[in-house]
Motif scaffolding. Sequence first.
Motif, PDB file in Angstrom:
ATOM      1  N   ARG A  63       0.768  -1.157   0.074  1.00 61.32           N
ATOM      2  CA  ARG A  63      -0.133  -0.005  -0.197  1.00 61.32           C
ATOM      3  C   ARG A  63       0.910   1.263   0.002  1.00 61.32           C
ATOM      4  NH1 ARG A  63      -0.729   4.167   2.518  1.00 61.32           N
ATOM      5  NH2 ARG A  63       0.669   3.714   3.684  1.00 61.32           N
ATOM      6  N   TRP A  64       0.367   2.274  -0.842  1.00 63.19           N
ATOM      7  CA  TRP A  64       1.153   3.393  -0.671  1.00 63.19           C
ATOM      8  C   TRP A  64       0.221   4.511  -1.104  1.00 63.19           C
ATOM      9  CZ3 TRP A  64       2.987   6.502  -5.169  1.00 63.19           C
ATOM     10  CH2 TRP A  64       2.675   5.729  -6.270  1.00 63.19           C
ATOM     11  N   SER A  65       0.314   5.787  -1.261  1.00 66.96           N
ATOM     12  CA  SER A  65      -0.603   6.979  -1.236  1.00 66.96           C
ATOM     13  C   SER A  65      -0.165   7.646  -2.568  1.00 66.96           C
ATOM     14  CB  SER A  65      -0.549   7.770  -0.418  1.00 66.96           C
ATOM     15  OG  SER A  65      -0.745   7.304   1.028  1.00 66.96           O
TER      16      SER A  65
ATOM     17  N   ASN B  46      -3.420  19.953  -3.026  1.00 63.05           N
ATOM     18  CA  ASN B  46      -4.034  18.761  -3.092  1.00 63.05           C
ATOM     19  C   ASN B  46      -4.739  18.731  -4.502  1.00 63.05           C
ATOM     20  OD1 ASN B  46      -3.235  17.331  -0.924  1.00 63.05           O
ATOM     21  ND2 ASN B  46      -4.859  18.056   0.573  1.00 63.05           N
TER      22      ASN B  46
ATOM     23  N   HIS C 272      -5.408   7.963  -1.271  1.00 71.00           N
ATOM     24  CA  HIS C 272      -4.565   8.766  -0.663  1.00 71.00           C
ATOM     25  C   HIS C 272      -5.371   9.683   0.246  1.00 71.00           C
ATOM     26  CE1 HIS C 272      -0.879  11.256  -1.522  1.00 71.00           C
ATOM     27  NE2 HIS C 272      -1.223  11.685  -0.276  1.00 71.00           N
ATOM     28  N   GLN C 273      -5.079   9.721   1.463  1.00 72.01           N
ATOM     29  CA  GLN C 273      -5.979  10.243   2.467  1.00 72.01           C
ATOM     30  C   GLN C 273      -5.193  11.890   2.530  1.00 72.01           C
ATOM     31  OE1 GLN C 273      -6.037   8.252   6.395  1.00 72.01           O
ATOM     32  NE2 GLN C 273      -5.041   6.511   4.915  1.00 72.01           N
ATOM     33  N   MET C 274      -6.222  12.827   2.865  1.00 69.11           N
ATOM     34  CA  MET C 274      -5.893  14.040   2.761  1.00 69.11           C
ATOM     35  C   MET C 274      -6.405  14.902   4.039  1.00 69.11           C
ATOM     36  SD  MET C 274      -6.430  15.182  -1.455  1.00 69.11           S
ATOM     37  CE  MET C 274      -7.901  14.298  -1.324  1.00 69.11           C
ATOM     38  N   GLY C 275      -5.714  15.454   4.738  1.00 70.70           N
ATOM     39  CA  GLY C 275      -6.293  16.318   5.760  1.00 70.70           C
ATOM     40  C   GLY C 275      -6.208  17.901   5.342  1.00 70.70           C
ATOM     41  N   GLY C 276      -5.613  18.140   4.000  1.00 70.69           N
ATOM     42  CA  GLY C 276      -5.616  19.329   3.592  1.00 70.69           C
ATOM     43  C   GLY C 276      -6.733  19.774   2.766  1.00 70.69           C
TER      44      GLY C 276
ATOM     45  N   ARG D 297      10.232   5.236   6.717  1.00 69.89           N
ATOM     46  CA  ARG D 297       9.482   5.300   8.165  1.00 69.89           C
ATOM     47  C   ARG D 297      10.633   5.139   9.032  1.00 69.89           C
ATOM     48  NH1 ARG D 297       5.459   5.788   5.494  1.00 69.89           N
ATOM     49  NH2 ARG D 297       3.577   4.874   5.748  1.00 69.89           N
TER      50      ARG D 297
ATOM     51  N   ARG E 256      -0.177   9.923  -6.045  1.00 73.04           N
ATOM     52  CA  ARG E 256      -0.905  11.278  -6.413  1.00 73.04           C
ATOM     53  C   ARG E 256      -1.279  11.287  -8.110  1.00 73.04           C
ATOM     54  NH1 ARG E 256       2.933  13.109  -2.851  1.00 73.04           N
ATOM     55  NH2 ARG E 256       2.024  14.134  -1.066  1.00 73.04           N
TER      56      ARG E 256
ATOM     57  N   ARG F 188       9.515   5.109  -0.253  1.00 68.09           N
ATOM     58  CA  ARG F 188       8.761   5.425   1.097  1.00 68.09           C
ATOM     59  C   ARG F 188       9.663   5.131   2.181  1.00 68.09           C
ATOM     60  NH1 ARG F 188       5.001   1.318   1.228  1.00 68.09           N
ATOM     61  NH2 ARG F 188       3.812   2.276   3.011  1.00 68.09           N
TER      62      ARG F 188
HETATM   63  C1  FMN Z   1      -4.494  12.007   8.221  1.00 69.70           C
HETATM   64  C2  FMN Z   1      -3.898  11.906   7.080  1.00 69.70           C
HETATM   65  C3  FMN Z   1      -3.728  13.252   6.288  1.00 69.70           C
HETATM   66  C4  FMN Z   1      -3.031  13.554   5.306  1.00 69.70           C
HETATM   67  N1  FMN Z   1      -2.976  14.698   4.396  1.00 69.70           N
HETATM   68  C5  FMN Z   1      -2.384  14.665   3.193  1.00 69.70           C
HETATM   69  C6  FMN Z   1      -2.541  15.774   2.387  1.00 69.70           C
HETATM   70  O1  FMN Z   1      -3.387  16.931   2.675  1.00 69.70           O
HETATM   71  N2  FMN Z   1      -1.913  15.786   1.294  1.00 69.70           N
HETATM   72  C7  FMN Z   1      -1.118  14.872   0.765  1.00 69.70           C
HETATM   73  O2  FMN Z   1      -0.712  14.919  -0.470  1.00 69.70           O
HETATM   74  N3  FMN Z   1      -1.158  13.605   1.580  1.00 69.70           N
HETATM   75  C8  FMN Z   1      -1.754  13.610   2.746  1.00 69.70           C
HETATM   76  N4  FMN Z   1      -1.512  12.347   3.606  1.00 69.70           N
HETATM   77  C9  FMN Z   1      -0.868  11.432   3.120  1.00 69.70           C
HETATM   78  C10 FMN Z   1       0.549  11.183   3.673  1.00 69.70           C
HETATM   79  O3  FMN Z   1       1.565  12.133   3.417  1.00 69.70           O
HETATM   80  C11 FMN Z   1       0.998   9.624   3.690  1.00 69.70           C
HETATM   81  O4  FMN Z   1       0.307   8.813   4.018  1.00 69.70           O
HETATM   82  C12 FMN Z   1       2.767   9.642   4.095  1.00 69.70           C
HETATM   83  O5  FMN Z   1       3.512  10.334   3.424  1.00 69.70           O
HETATM   84  C13 FMN Z   1       2.987   8.138   4.133  1.00 69.70           C
HETATM   85  O6  FMN Z   1       3.096   7.854   2.638  1.00 69.70           O
HETATM   86  P1  FMN Z   1       2.462   6.373   2.237  1.00 69.70           P
HETATM   87  O7  FMN Z   1       1.057   6.601   2.521  1.00 69.70           O
HETATM   88  O8  FMN Z   1       2.883   6.396   0.794  1.00 69.70           O
HETATM   89  O9  FMN Z   1       3.099   5.486   3.008  1.00 69.70           O
HETATM   90  C14 FMN Z   1      -2.218  12.247   4.555  1.00 69.70           C
HETATM   91  C15 FMN Z   1      -2.052  11.085   5.462  1.00 69.70           C
HETATM   92  C16 FMN Z   1      -2.945  11.059   6.463  1.00 69.70           C
HETATM   93  C17 FMN Z   1      -3.250   9.789   7.338  1.00 69.70           C
END
Ligand code: FMN
Length: 198
Positions: free
Chosen positions: A18-20, A77, A128-132, A179, A22, A177
């Motif tokens: 899993r990864w996030s 975002n 891809h989760q975003m708090g932004g 950690r 764009r 990635r």
């Molecule tokens: C609660 C939360 C908020 C996040 N907000 C953003 C965001 O606003 N924009 C973004 O590009 N990534 C955001 N991320 C993604 C993280 O940056 C990402 O999960 C982290 O760098 C680890 O990368 P990975 O998920 O690929 O392992 C967010 C992740 C979480 C869990």
Amino acid sequence: MRKTASTTVPVHPLLAERWSPRGFDRAHELGDDALTALLEAARWAPSAQNSQPWRFLVTRRGEAAHDRLFAALTPGNQAWAGSASALVMVAARTAGDDGRPQPWALYDTGQAVAALVTQAQADGLSVHQMGGFDTAVVRTGFGLADTLTPVVVLAVGQAGSPAGLPEPLAAREAAPRTRRPVADLLLPAGPERQLVAA
Ligand SMILES: Cc1cc2nc3c(=O)[nH]c(=O)nc-3n(C[C@H](O)[C@H](O)[C@H](O)COP(=O)(O)O)c2cc1C
């Protein structure tokens, strides 16, 4: 693209892979069954007193509500999240009808999202989760009750080429990635313990 987690012992591929992203495939559409599987995974997450405080506002690319949720994202975002098949706003019911705080609601909601993300990974989708995002815009734009706290917006879809991403996002997409090591996560539990720095 694969960005497999480097671990000292093997962990389940659903977690390691899993990864996030764009870069999302703009041609991909999230079907009803695929969406329902994600929501079912979230639905069956554990929660304090089985309170199930998670709520999902689902919008798919092309819908008016999607445009409104997209508009609430930060510019950083917005630079990439529009390509995802769906944007899902996740809220937590942090107060009961009587106004009393629900102390585990955010924890439980994060757990539900983790289940959703893992199901997506199993189904060949990415999240891809975003708090932004602007919580006030979301709150008024979608008429959220005061008992709900907007927590996160999920970009859901099929990972695609990072080719169209602007810098520095394209570089970030290709970067490995990282950690902290497990040792950094452990608090001292023995008799030698002292005041623990965060
Ligand atoms: C609660 C939360 C908020 C996040 N907000 C953003 C965001 O606003 N924009 C973004 O590009 N990534 C955001 N991320 C993604 C993280 O940056 C990402 O999960 C982290 O760098 C680890 O990368 P990975 O998920 O690929 O392992 C967010 C992740 C979480 C869990």
